[in-house]
Design an enzyme around this catalytic site. Structure first.
Site, short mmCIF file in Angstrom:
data_model
loop_
_atom_site.label_atom_id
_atom_site.label_comp_id
_atom_site.label_asym_id
_atom_site.label_seq_id
_atom_site.Cartn_x
_atom_site.Cartn_y
_atom_site.Cartn_z
N TYR A 15 -10.87 2.72 4.62
CA TYR A 15 -10.94 3.25 5.99
C TYR A 15 -11.39 4.71 5.93
O TYR A 15 -11.69 5.23 4.85
CB TYR A 15 -9.59 3.04 6.69
CG TYR A 15 -9.26 1.55 6.72
CD1 TYR A 15 -10.15 0.66 7.33
CD2 TYR A 15 -8.15 1.02 6.08
CE1 TYR A 15 -9.91 -0.71 7.33
CE2 TYR A 15 -7.90 -0.35 6.07
CZ TYR A 15 -8.78 -1.21 6.69
OH TYR A 15 -8.56 -2.55 6.66
N ARG A 20 -0.82 6.97 1.96
CA ARG A 20 -1.20 5.80 1.15
C ARG A 20 -2.60 6.01 0.62
O ARG A 20 -3.52 6.33 1.38
CB ARG A 20 -1.14 4.51 1.96
CG ARG A 20 -1.68 3.31 1.19
CD ARG A 20 -1.36 1.96 1.78
NE ARG A 20 -0.03 1.52 1.36
CZ ARG A 20 0.40 0.25 1.40
NH1 ARG A 20 -0.41 -0.71 1.85
NH2 ARG A 20 1.60 -0.09 1.01
C1 FMN Z 1 -0.76 -9.45 6.88
C2 FMN Z 1 -1.03 -8.19 6.11
C3 FMN Z 1 -1.48 -7.04 6.79
C4 FMN Z 1 -1.67 -5.84 6.09
N1 FMN Z 1 -1.98 -4.69 6.79
C5 FMN Z 1 -1.93 -3.50 6.16
C6 FMN Z 1 -1.96 -2.28 6.90
O1 FMN Z 1 -1.91 -2.25 8.14
N2 FMN Z 1 -2.00 -1.13 6.18
C7 FMN Z 1 -1.96 -1.11 4.81
O2 FMN Z 1 -2.02 -0.04 4.22
N3 FMN Z 1 -1.89 -2.25 4.11
C8 FMN Z 1 -1.84 -3.43 4.75
N4 FMN Z 1 -1.64 -4.58 4.04
C9 FMN Z 1 -1.39 -4.48 2.58
C10 FMN Z 1 0.11 -4.45 2.29
O3 FMN Z 1 0.75 -3.32 2.86
C11 FMN Z 1 0.38 -4.47 0.77
O4 FMN Z 1 -0.12 -3.28 0.23
C12 FMN Z 1 -0.27 -5.67 0.08
O5 FMN Z 1 -0.10 -6.86 0.83
C13 FMN Z 1 0.31 -5.87 -1.32
O6 FMN Z 1 1.72 -6.08 -1.25
P1 FMN Z 1 2.39 -7.54 -1.37
O7 FMN Z 1 1.91 -8.14 -2.66
O8 FMN Z 1 3.86 -7.26 -1.35
O9 FMN Z 1 1.94 -8.37 -0.21
C14 FMN Z 1 -1.48 -5.80 4.69
C15 FMN Z 1 -1.08 -6.96 4.02
C16 FMN Z 1 -0.83 -8.14 4.71
C17 FMN Z 1 -0.35 -9.35 3.95
#
Ligand code: FMN
Length: 390
Positions: free
Chosen positions: A186, A234
């Site tokens: 972004y 982040r």
């Molecule tokens: C449905 C969904 C939406 C996400 N939206 C964002 C977001 O708004 N901002 C962000 O920094 N990361 C976003 N992510 C990434 C997560 O914050 C996280 O970094 C990533 O899923 C890895 O973690 P996990 O293995 O626990 O899912 C999103 C992930 C998922 C699954």
């Protein structure tokens, strides 16, 4: 001592435990306004015992939205809906955080659950609005995506001020913690990476120049926030592509963030180009981003958050015990099981008999759930769930 349940105080904010619901875009806002869906969605994570619950990436401007479904804080009318979410989160004992973003060249795309790519004619027929994105340079994110308009210096000042205004509104809404989104391709990350920033002015070229705009935004936001409000950032600690942003750059950048009063670096990766997007096809395993949190923590001397395929309480605990991060961010496992934190507390024997669960549930679960085996033996929450399903 179980570290996952050690309290942590950042500036004036005390977290009950180290478990964070990672920001997750739901792409379900209406015209930048949150809806009852968001209230239920975020409330249940707080009910599930996470120390800190993040509200998804939220835009500083209408044109900064990634999709038509992104919430925003670009006008005062958007504060009230956010305030209600904060109220629900806090009434269950968690602290509330929000991630503030500008989508940059990845703006004006499909809601993730409708394709997660550039908007098509069919999306427009379905009523989705398109707009021309802005970015550091006139290079699109990927095939089919619109070519962004490079931001002028006045444009940068306007976006910096929009970040400040959105963060001020977030504080008015009652959020305890603010995070700036400088990851995943972004706007702010695309200034950092040499694979997205091809400017020839003082905002492009050397590492110092590429860091300039993100640091200007950070400084302005930090100055505007109350000193009692922690500020997180982040980052994508690597682009995962040769010649791109590397962990060494992240260490340098994190030192600068620390000097400006940032409290924690939340260490994600990728997303700046299609080839470096964080996606399961790239074969990444459990905790694959933890080494970045570890290195930044040690080499930049700043608190870090680890995120990415951290699924079990034991693994999360080990990351903290080994000194690799200060907070554990969990995304997908929370969607699967919003009570993850309460199950983890029971797993470590810190609470028994559902005593930390909402009392409306606990009374029933403790009385009737404990009798499931018929011999009075207590089962922890997850065992009970499994046995009941058998
Ligand atoms: C449905 C969904 C939406 C996400 N939206 C964002 C977001 O708004 N901002 C962000 O920094 N990361 C976003 N992510 C990434 C997560 O914050 C996280 O970094 C990533 O899923 C890895 O973690 P996990 O293995 O626990 O899912 C999103 C992930 C998922 C699954």
């Amino acid at each position: 001592m179980v570290k996952l349940f050690e309290r942590m105080t950042l500036r004036g904010v005390e977290l009950d435990n180290r478990i964070v619901v990672s920001p997750m875009g739901m792409y379900s806002a209406e015209n930048g306004y949150v809806t009852p869906f968001h209230l239920v969605h975020y409330g249940k994570f707080a009910m599930g015992g996470a120390g800190l619950v993040f509200v998804e990436q939220t835009s500083v401007s209408r044109k900064g939205r990634i999709t038509n479904g992104d919430p925003g804080l670009w006008e005062d009318g958007q504060i009230d809906g956010m305030r209600q979410i904060v109220h629900v989160i806090k009434s269950h004992g968690s602290k509330a955080a929000i991630q503030i973003n500008h989508g940059g060249r990845k703006s004006s795309q499909q809601r993730a659950f409708r394709g997660n790519s550039h908007l098509t004619d069919r999306d427009v027929e379905m009523g989705e609005e398109t707009w021309v994105p802005t970015g550091p340079s006139d290079v699109p994110f990927s095939d089919g995506f619109q070519t962004p308009v490079p931001l002028s210096k006045d444009g940068l000042v306007g976006i910096r001020d929009a970040f400040v205004a959105a963060c001020r509104r977030a504080v008015l809404a009652g959020f305890d913690v603010i995070e700036l989104h400088m990851a995943h391709g972004y706007l702010l990350q695309s200034f950092l990476s040499p694979l997205a920033n091809f400017r020839t002015d003082e905002y492009g070229g050397s590492l110092e120049n590429r860091m300039r705009f993100p640091l200007e935004v950070t400084r302005a936001v930090r100055d505007a926030l109350p000193s009692s409000t922690p500020l997180f950032v982040r980052i994508s600690a690597t682009d995962w592509i040769d010649g791109g942003w590397e962990i060494e750059d992240s260490v340098v950048f994190s030192r600068e963030l620390k000097a400006l009063g940032v409290d924690l670096v939340d260490c994600s990766t990728g997303g700046n180009l299609r080839a470096g997007s964080t996606n399961a096809n790239l074969g990444r395993g459990p905790g694959y981003q933890v080494p970045f949190a570890e290195r930044i923590r040690h080499e930049a001397g700043i608190a870090t958050g680890a995120v990415g395929m951290i699924r079990t309480p034991d693994f999360a605990e080990k990351v903290l015990q080994d000194g690799r991060a200060d907070l554990i961010f969990i995304a997908r496992q929370m969607l699967f099981n919003p009570f993850w934190a309460l199950h983890a507390a029971e797993h470590f024997g810190l609470t028994g008999n559902f005593e930390k669960w909402p009392e409306q549930y606990a009374w029933w679960l403790a009385k009737w759930g404990g009798a499931l085996r018929g011999n009075g033996e207590r089962l922890d929450g997850f065992e009970q769930f499994r046995e009941a399903a058998e």
